[in-house]
Design a protein around this motif. Structure first.
Motif, PDB file in Angstrom:
ATOM      1  N   GLY A 199     -14.712  10.623  40.471  1.00 41.47           N
ATOM      2  CA  GLY A 199     -15.985  11.339  40.471  1.00 41.47           C
ATOM      3  C   GLY A 199     -15.811  12.830  40.599  1.00 41.47           C
ATOM      4  N   SER A 200     -16.441  13.412  41.609  1.00 43.22           N
ATOM      5  CA  SER A 200     -16.435  14.865  41.785  1.00 43.22           C
ATOM      6  C   SER A 200     -15.332  15.335  42.730  1.00 43.22           C
ATOM      7  N   GLU A 201     -14.404  14.442  43.072  1.00 46.32           N
ATOM      8  CA  GLU A 201     -13.321  14.834  43.981  1.00 46.32           C
ATOM      9  C   GLU A 201     -12.454  15.923  43.349  1.00 46.32           C
ATOM     10  N   GLU A 202     -11.845  16.715  44.204  1.00 45.53           N
ATOM     11  CA  GLU A 202     -11.027  17.832  43.751  1.00 45.53           C
ATOM     12  C   GLU A 202      -9.830  17.980  44.666  1.00 45.53           C
ATOM     13  N   THR A 203      -8.706  18.340  44.076  1.00 42.58           N
ATOM     14  CA  THR A 203      -7.507  18.582  44.872  1.00 42.58           C
ATOM     15  C   THR A 203      -6.833  19.843  44.375  1.00 42.58           C
ATOM     16  N   GLU A 204      -6.025  20.445  45.219  1.00 44.75           N
ATOM     17  CA  GLU A 204      -5.297  21.654  44.852  1.00 44.75           C
ATOM     18  C   GLU A 204      -3.824  21.323  44.689  1.00 44.75           C
ATOM     19  N   LYS A 205      -3.241  21.864  43.636  1.00 44.75           N
ATOM     20  CA  LYS A 205      -1.829  21.636  43.352  1.00 44.75           C
ATOM     21  C   LYS A 205      -1.142  22.974  43.084  1.00 44.75           C
ATOM     22  N   SER A 206       0.131  23.014  43.387  1.00 45.24           N
ATOM     23  CA  SER A 206       0.907  24.231  43.165  1.00 45.24           C
ATOM     24  C   SER A 206       1.477  24.233  41.755  1.00 45.24           C
ATOM     25  N   GLY A 207       1.801  25.424  41.281  1.00 41.74           N
ATOM     26  CA  GLY A 207       2.353  25.532  39.936  1.00 41.74           C
ATOM     27  C   GLY A 207       2.311  26.957  39.448  1.00 41.74           C
ATOM     28  N   ILE A 208       2.439  27.112  38.134  1.00 46.63           N
ATOM     29  CA  ILE A 208       2.466  28.434  37.521  1.00 46.63           C
ATOM     30  C   ILE A 208       1.813  28.358  36.146  1.00 46.63           C
ATOM     31  N   TYR A 209       1.087  29.415  35.806  1.00 43.38           N
ATOM     32  CA  TYR A 209       0.455  29.506  34.484  1.00 43.38           C
ATOM     33  C   TYR A 209       0.555  30.951  34.018  1.00 43.38           C
ATOM     34  N   LEU A 210       1.277  31.164  32.911  1.00 44.03           N
ATOM     35  CA  LEU A 210       1.453  32.487  32.317  1.00 44.03           C
ATOM     36  C   LEU A 210       0.676  32.566  31.018  1.00 44.03           C
ATOM     37  N   ARG A 211       0.132  33.743  30.727  1.00 44.96           N
ATOM     38  CA  ARG A 211      -0.679  33.908  29.514  1.00 44.96           C
ATOM     39  C   ARG A 211      -0.236  35.152  28.745  1.00 44.96           C
ATOM     40  N   ASP A 212      -0.207  34.996  27.410  1.00 41.72           N
ATOM     41  CA  ASP A 212       0.104  36.096  26.493  1.00 41.72           C
ATOM     42  C   ASP A 212      -0.872  35.984  25.328  1.00 41.72           C
ATOM     43  N   LEU A 213      -1.888  36.831  25.310  1.00 39.00           N
ATOM     44  CA  LEU A 213      -2.938  36.708  24.298  1.00 39.00           C
ATOM     45  C   LEU A 213      -2.531  37.272  22.940  1.00 39.00           C
ATOM     46  N   ASP A 214      -1.361  37.898  22.869  1.00 37.17           N
ATOM     47  CA  ASP A 214      -0.848  38.392  21.587  1.00 37.17           C
ATOM     48  C   ASP A 214       0.604  37.942  21.438  1.00 37.17           C
ATOM     49  N   PRO A 215       0.814  36.665  21.088  1.00 42.27           N
ATOM     50  CA  PRO A 215       2.181  36.128  21.061  1.00 42.27           C
ATOM     51  C   PRO A 215       3.031  36.621  19.897  1.00 42.27           C
ATOM     52  N   ILE A 216       2.420  37.297  18.933  1.00 41.46           N
ATOM     53  CA  ILE A 216       3.166  37.766  17.773  1.00 41.46           C
ATOM     54  C   ILE A 216       3.977  39.016  18.106  1.00 41.46           C
ATOM     55  N   ASN A 217       3.381  39.913  18.891  1.00 38.23           N
ATOM     56  CA  ASN A 217       4.044  41.172  19.229  1.00 38.23           C
ATOM     57  C   ASN A 217       4.554  41.107  20.666  1.00 38.23           C
ATOM     58  N   ASN A 218       5.862  41.195  20.827  1.00 40.90           N
ATOM     59  CA  ASN A 218       6.484  41.084  22.147  1.00 40.90           C
ATOM     60  C   ASN A 218       7.264  42.345  22.490  1.00 40.90           C
ATOM     61  N   PRO A 219       6.951  42.997  23.611  1.00 40.59           N
ATOM     62  CA  PRO A 219       7.736  44.157  24.051  1.00 40.59           C
ATOM     63  C   PRO A 219       9.059  43.690  24.669  1.00 40.59           C
ATOM     64  N   TYR A 220       9.860  44.630  25.124  1.00 41.13           N
ATOM     65  CA  TYR A 220      11.153  44.286  25.691  1.00 41.13           C
ATOM     66  C   TYR A 220      11.048  43.823  27.146  1.00 41.13           C
ATOM     67  N   ASP A 221       9.899  44.023  27.766  1.00 48.24           N
ATOM     68  CA  ASP A 221       9.724  43.577  29.145  1.00 48.24           C
ATOM     69  C   ASP A 221       8.567  42.576  29.195  1.00 48.24           C
ATOM     70  N   ASN A 222       8.060  42.322  30.379  1.00 48.06           N
ATOM     71  CA  ASN A 222       6.960  41.359  30.555  1.00 48.06           C
ATOM     72  C   ASN A 222       5.610  42.046  30.735  1.00 48.06           C
ATOM     73  N   SER A 223       5.491  43.278  30.251  1.00 51.58           N
ATOM     74  CA  SER A 223       4.266  44.040  30.464  1.00 51.58           C
ATOM     75  C   SER A 223       3.069  43.454  29.719  1.00 51.58           C
ATOM     76  N   ASP A 224       3.315  42.604  28.714  1.00 49.70           N
ATOM     77  CA  ASP A 224       2.206  42.024  27.958  1.00 49.70           C
ATOM     78  C   ASP A 224       1.735  40.704  28.539  1.00 49.70           C
ATOM     79  N   LEU A 225       2.377  40.235  29.607  1.00 52.14           N
ATOM     80  CA  LEU A 225       2.042  38.936  30.196  1.00 52.14           C
ATOM     81  C   LEU A 225       1.092  39.092  31.382  1.00 52.14           C
ATOM     82  N   LEU A 226       0.324  38.035  31.620  1.00 49.10           N
ATOM     83  CA  LEU A 226      -0.563  37.995  32.776  1.00 49.10           C
ATOM     84  C   LEU A 226      -0.329  36.691  33.532  1.00 49.10           C
ATOM     85  N   MET A 227      -0.360  36.782  34.837  1.00 47.66           N
ATOM     86  CA  MET A 227      -0.204  35.604  35.684  1.00 47.66           C
ATOM     87  C   MET A 227      -1.591  35.061  36.026  1.00 47.66           C
TER      88      MET A 227
END
Length: 372
Positions: free
Chosen positions: A95-123
């Motif tokens: 039903g409406s139960e909810e639980t919290e879990k640990s983990g990681i999710y990274l996002r890159d909204l422009d995957p075609i153009n990648n710089p040399y560092d991680n400045s284009d990524l968001l956590m």
């Protein structure tokens, strides 16, 4: 007209299917390495999967170790997001139960153009110290943990699949989903998730990739259907367990082409009638537009994303190229009208020429007769 539409949709379907199978969801090498790293870290710490809870030091240590591999996966597979969620203490949600879990999710909204560092990524999700260790900025909607509910299908479905059939391979338990992974997230995505399985067969969590809706739309150029952009693409899911006596009910995943809104508004579920059976070669379908006073025709082409014995193979993803009746048959009708008009004009010109040709000799004969 149908053959031209069909050919264009098949070409686009083949491209999309190849991207989904050969590129986006092809991360088995990374998955095996990450599973081994998780088990090694737990063994060294004398802990189990149940200890991978939000706030635990071992959780952060593992995420820091596997973070670079997840970033490499995201770059290599050209996806807009990559994520991993730990199982933690096992439990079923109702039903409406909810639980919290640990983990990681990274996002890159422009995957075609990648710089040399991680400045284009968001956590999007991870403990604070993990984001700092990887030197990735936290997004405005960042949270240190995932909220999982009974409707978090990207997580629940692959986990349940492998638990109900322990002999199932991770790839066969993989699940394609759509919607929003994160609560209150305005970015819709499609996701592909596979379970993380330990050597003893236990489920350690899931890992997967996501594709943002805007990025997907860019891969479905509606102008290739019709130059004036009066066509539209729709990526949808056909549930083959449902009765098709009343037609094909398609659950929209995403669409491209502004004319789609003119055809169907914001409808998320559409009912089509079949002009031919759905098969490996696809099918011609039609429906009445919700907002236009004419029929809409579509070429439906199924994507082969699952093996036939996979638990989610009944959820058939399809690509549909849509055109209005006027757009689809307008050119052929114009050609028919032009040919008909040309034939009528040719007949009239021929008749006039014949009458003129017959009138002139008779006139000369009449004049000669009067002289005699």
């Amino acid at each position: 007209a149908e053959e031209i539409l069909n050919e264009r949709v098949i070409n686009r379907k083949n491209y999309l299917e190849n991207e989904m199978i050969q590129r986006w969801s092809n991360f088995s090498i990374y998955q095996t390495k990450i599973e081994e790293e998780i088990e090694q870290q737990l063994s060294e710490a004398g802990m189990t999967v149940a200890d991978l809870v939000p706030g635990a030091a071992v959780t952060s240590d593992i995420l820091k170790k596997i973070g670079p591999d997840l970033i490499a996966l995201m770059r290599r597979n050209t996806v807009t997001g990559v994520f991993l969620v730990f199982e933690g203490p096992q439990g079923e949600l109702n039903g409406s139960e909810e639980t919290e879990k640990s983990g990681i999710y990274l996002r890159d909204l422009d995957p075609i153009n990648n710089p040399y560092d991680n400045s284009d990524l968001l956590m999007e999700r991870s403990p604070t110290d993990v984001a700092q260790s990887l030197d990735i900025a936290m997004d405005v909607g960042w949270s240190p943990r995932f909220k999982i509910t009974a409707e978090s299908y990207f997580y629940n479905n692959p986990v349940r699949a492998v638990r109900s059939n322990p002999d199932l391979a991770s790839e066969d338990a993989g699940y394609w989903g759509y919607g929003s992974m994160l609560h209150e997230d305005l970015i819709k995505t499609i996701t592909y998730t596979q379970p993380l399985i330990g050597n003893d067969g236990s489920v350690m969590g899931v890992m997967g990739v996501s594709l943002a809706d805007d990025y997907l739309k860019s891969l479905l150029p509606s102008k290739e259907l019709l130059a004036d952009q009066s066509g539209a693409y729709m990526l949808a899911i056909l549930d083959e367990t449902q009765s098709q006596e009343q037609g094909l009910t398609l659950q929209k995943v995403t669409h491209s082409g502004g004319v789609f809104i003119a055809m169907f508004g914001e409808a998320e579920e559409l009912l089509f009638q079949k002009d031919s059976d759905v098969s490996g070669e696809g099918a011609l379908i039609h429906t009445s537009a919700l907002k236009l006073n004419q029929k809409i025709y579509g070429s439906l082409q199924p994507l082969e994303l699952y093996n036939s014995n996979a638990p989610f193979s009944h959820q058939r993803w399809v690509l549909v190229g849509l055109e209005s009746q006027n757009a689809l048959y307008g050119f052929s009708h114009k050609m028919q009208n032009s040919i008909l008009t040309f034939m009528i004009l040719s007949m009239l010109v021929g008749l006039a020429a014949t009458m003129y040709a017959s009138y002139r000799p008779s006139r000369q004969i009449g004049a000669l007769a009067r002289k005699v």
